[in-house]
Design an enzyme around this catalytic site. Structure first.
Site, PDB file in Angstrom:
ATOM      1  N   SER A 142      16.233   0.076  15.507  1.00 47.19           N
ATOM      2  CA  SER A 142      16.397  -0.175  16.837  1.00 47.19           C
ATOM      3  C   SER A 142      18.178  -0.186  16.859  1.00 47.19           C
ATOM      4  O   SER A 142      18.726  -0.851  16.098  1.00 47.19           O
ATOM      5  CB  SER A 142      15.904  -1.353  17.535  1.00 47.19           C
ATOM      6  N   TYR A 155      13.391 -10.331  17.506  1.00 49.63           N
ATOM      7  CA  TYR A 155      13.383  -8.622  17.204  1.00 49.63           C
ATOM      8  C   TYR A 155      14.646  -8.445  16.608  1.00 49.63           C
ATOM      9  O   TYR A 155      14.761  -7.656  15.598  1.00 49.63           O
ATOM     10  CB  TYR A 155      13.069  -8.309  18.710  1.00 49.63           C
TER      11      TYR A 155
HETATM   12  N1  LIG Z   1      11.026   2.002  22.987  1.00 48.42           N
HETATM   13  C1  LIG Z   1      12.037   1.308  23.150  1.00 48.42           C
HETATM   14  O1  LIG Z   1      13.134   1.218  23.765  1.00 48.42           O
HETATM   15  C2  LIG Z   1      12.636   1.077  21.505  1.00 48.42           C
HETATM   16  C3  LIG Z   1      14.000   0.948  20.974  1.00 48.42           C
HETATM   17  C4  LIG Z   1      14.157   0.476  19.987  1.00 48.42           C
HETATM   18  C5  LIG Z   1      13.244   0.487  18.983  1.00 48.42           C
HETATM   19  N2  LIG Z   1      12.041   0.889  19.322  1.00 48.42           N
HETATM   20  C6  LIG Z   1      11.099   0.463  18.067  1.00 48.42           C
HETATM   21  O2  LIG Z   1      10.258   2.000  18.133  1.00 48.42           O
HETATM   22  C7  LIG Z   1       8.920   1.554  17.470  1.00 48.42           C
HETATM   23  C8  LIG Z   1       7.889   2.311  18.200  1.00 48.42           C
HETATM   24  O3  LIG Z   1       7.986   1.540  19.684  1.00 48.42           O
HETATM   25  P1  LIG Z   1       7.427   1.961  21.005  1.00 48.42           P
HETATM   26  O4  LIG Z   1       8.718   1.645  21.941  1.00 48.42           O
HETATM   27  O5  LIG Z   1       6.732   3.321  20.722  1.00 48.42           O
HETATM   28  O6  LIG Z   1       6.391   0.902  21.447  1.00 48.42           O
HETATM   29  P2  LIG Z   1       4.942   1.029  21.809  1.00 48.42           P
HETATM   30  O7  LIG Z   1       4.485  -0.250  22.269  1.00 48.42           O
HETATM   31  O8  LIG Z   1       4.640   2.059  22.771  1.00 48.42           O
HETATM   32  O9  LIG Z   1       4.195   1.466  20.357  1.00 48.42           O
HETATM   33  C9  LIG Z   1       4.137   0.506  19.162  1.00 48.42           C
HETATM   34  C10 LIG Z   1       2.781   0.759  18.777  1.00 48.42           C
HETATM   35  O10 LIG Z   1       2.716  -0.037  17.581  1.00 48.42           O
HETATM   36  C11 LIG Z   1       1.343  -0.410  17.549  1.00 48.42           C
HETATM   37  N3  LIG Z   1       1.181  -1.828  16.630  1.00 48.42           N
HETATM   38  C12 LIG Z   1       1.511  -3.335  17.107  1.00 48.42           C
HETATM   39  N4  LIG Z   1       1.412  -4.061  16.378  1.00 48.42           N
HETATM   40  C13 LIG Z   1       0.773  -3.403  15.222  1.00 48.42           C
HETATM   41  C14 LIG Z   1       0.388  -3.845  14.021  1.00 48.42           C
HETATM   42  N5  LIG Z   1       0.111  -5.020  13.632  1.00 48.42           N
HETATM   43  N6  LIG Z   1      -0.194  -2.979  13.150  1.00 48.42           N
HETATM   44  C15 LIG Z   1      -0.151  -1.504  13.533  1.00 48.42           C
HETATM   45  N7  LIG Z   1       0.381  -0.928  14.694  1.00 48.42           N
HETATM   46  C16 LIG Z   1       0.630  -1.975  15.538  1.00 48.42           C
HETATM   47  C17 LIG Z   1       0.784  -0.885  19.015  1.00 48.42           C
HETATM   48  O11 LIG Z   1      -0.478  -0.752  19.007  1.00 48.42           O
HETATM   49  C18 LIG Z   1       1.529   0.652  19.610  1.00 48.42           C
HETATM   50  O12 LIG Z   1       0.443   1.589  19.667  1.00 48.42           O
HETATM   51  C19 LIG Z   1       8.923  -0.109  17.250  1.00 48.42           C
HETATM   52  O13 LIG Z   1       9.517  -0.217  15.719  1.00 48.42           O
HETATM   53  C20 LIG Z   1      10.104  -0.587  18.316  1.00 48.42           C
HETATM   54  O14 LIG Z   1      10.741  -1.580  17.840  1.00 48.42           O
HETATM   55  C21 LIG Z   1      11.581   1.122  20.490  1.00 48.42           C
END
Ligand SMILES: NC(=O)c1ccc[n+]([C@@H]2O[C@H](COP(=O)([O-])OP(=O)(O)OC[C@H]3O[C@@H](n4cnc5c(N)ncnc54)[C@H](O)[C@@H]3O)[C@@H](O)[C@H]2O)c1
Length: 304
Positions: A142, A155
């Site tokens: 991130s 986080y």
């Molecule tokens: N969306 C943003 O703005 C953003 C910014 C920076 C980083 N990220 C990172 O991107 C990655 C994806 O996040 P996203 O934004 O798509 O969120 P999201 O919530 O849409 O997707 C995350 C997925 O991870 C799954 N998950 C949660 N706990 C789990 C576990 N214990 N085992 C297996 N799966 C699990 C959830 O069920 C979900 O489907 C994450 O690592 C997040 O930290 C997202």
């Protein structure tokens, strides 16, 4: 990694957001997919979307906190698809909390899902890559793993861990034929900011004085405002795939992330001022939304 067609990819957290968009984009590049998540209902829906693209796809439950599940699912992967070419460690969560009310269980949960997941994944899949001297590992960190931003403390801590681990693996694995990348997304429109009670540790005093529904509503408004300028996952994935093709260690989706990284090294005073200003702006945004509902949040929380 320049050739994707007919190669095998494993993705964690593929039922939603960035993981789902990655799966769809890699299906367009004709990869064979093994997608995993804990949310099996959503994962099955993504599997159906992928099948419409006429690719080979398997979907399986894998709780990234549980090494046993990784071990079993990696065995299944190798039996069904063979060698692993691309490993995308994407699953992640955020839990909002306050420095005045540290909840150890929340810290543990976030570090388990965001950081330990990658240790588990590497332990399960790296031996196959090392045996062949090829493969590409992509860890999703991130912007919050690049600078001490306004995201929740556990986080940020977990994402700095992901960045450090990836950087340390880079040279060690490069000489053994394996590429390693870390993606540092900024704000991407996904469910990570969808308001769910387990994602926020409310101050107990705030809950004593005000109805939970009202506080939920305020946080929903705050999340909506933060996500107003967020990028769509599909647009972000195009940038990420370009970075993977170039075997980049760091993959950013906006120039600002690399500028902040440069500022940290080149102008420490400016960087310190930036951190203070950024935090102040976020606290003012939260304060404004609470005030609109007649609550002075500073009576309950001093730092977020
Ligand atoms: N969306 C943003 O703005 C953003 C910014 C920076 C980083 N990220 C990172 O991107 C990655 C994806 O996040 P996203 O934004 O798509 O969120 P999201 O919530 O849409 O997707 C995350 C997925 O991870 C799954 N998950 C949660 N706990 C789990 C576990 N214990 N085992 C297996 N799966 C699990 C959830 O069920 C979900 O489907 C994450 O690592 C997040 O930290 C997202």
């Amino acid at each position: 990694m320049d050739v994707f067609k007919d190669k095998n990819v494993f993705i964690t957290g593929a039922a939603s957001g960035i993981g789902r968009s990655f799966a769809l984009a890699l299906a367009d590049l004709e990869m064979n997919l093994f997608i995993t998540d804990i949310n099996m209902e959503n994962l099955e829906n993504v599997k159906k979307e992928l099948e419409e693209k006429n690719v080979i796809v398997y979907a399986s439950k894998c709780d990234v906190c549980n090494y046993k599940e990784f071990e079993e699912v990696s065995k299944d992967f190798h039996e069904k698809l063979g060698d692993i070419d691309l490993l995308i460690n994407n699953a992640g969560i955020a839990i909002v909390g306050s420095i005045d009310n540290i909840i150890l269980e929340d810290w543990k949960k976030v570090l388990d899902v965001n950081l330990w997941s990658i240790v588990h994944s590497i332990k399960a899949f790296l031996p196959n890559m090392l045996k062949r001297g090829s493969g590409h590992i992509v860890n999703i960190a991130s912007g919050a793993g690049i600078f001490g931003s306004v995201e929740p403390l556990p986080y940020i801590t977990s994402k700095f861990g992901v960045v450090g681990l990836t950087e340390a693996l880079f040279a060690r694995l490069k000489k053994r034929g394996i590429n390693v990348s870390v993606i540092a997304p900024t704000y991407i429109k996904t469910d990570i900011f969808k308001l769910e009670s387990e994602k926020i540790a409310y101050s107990p005093k705030l809950l004593d004085d005000h109805k939970k529904e009202k506080i939920d509503e305020i946080y929903r408004e705050i999340f909506e405002e933060i996500m107003k300028s967020a990028m769509s996952p599909d647009r972000a994935i195009k940038k990420y795939i370009r970075g993977i093709k170039k075997n980049q260690l760091y993959i950013f989706d906006v120039i600002a992330t690399s500028q902040i990284l440069a500022m940290k090294g080149n102008n420490p005073q400016q960087y310190e001022d930036f951190l203070v200003m950024y935090q102040k702006n976020r606290e003012e945004l939260i304060k404004k939304h609470f005030l609109q509902h007649g609550i002075n949040i500073e009576d309950y929380i001093e730092s977020y």
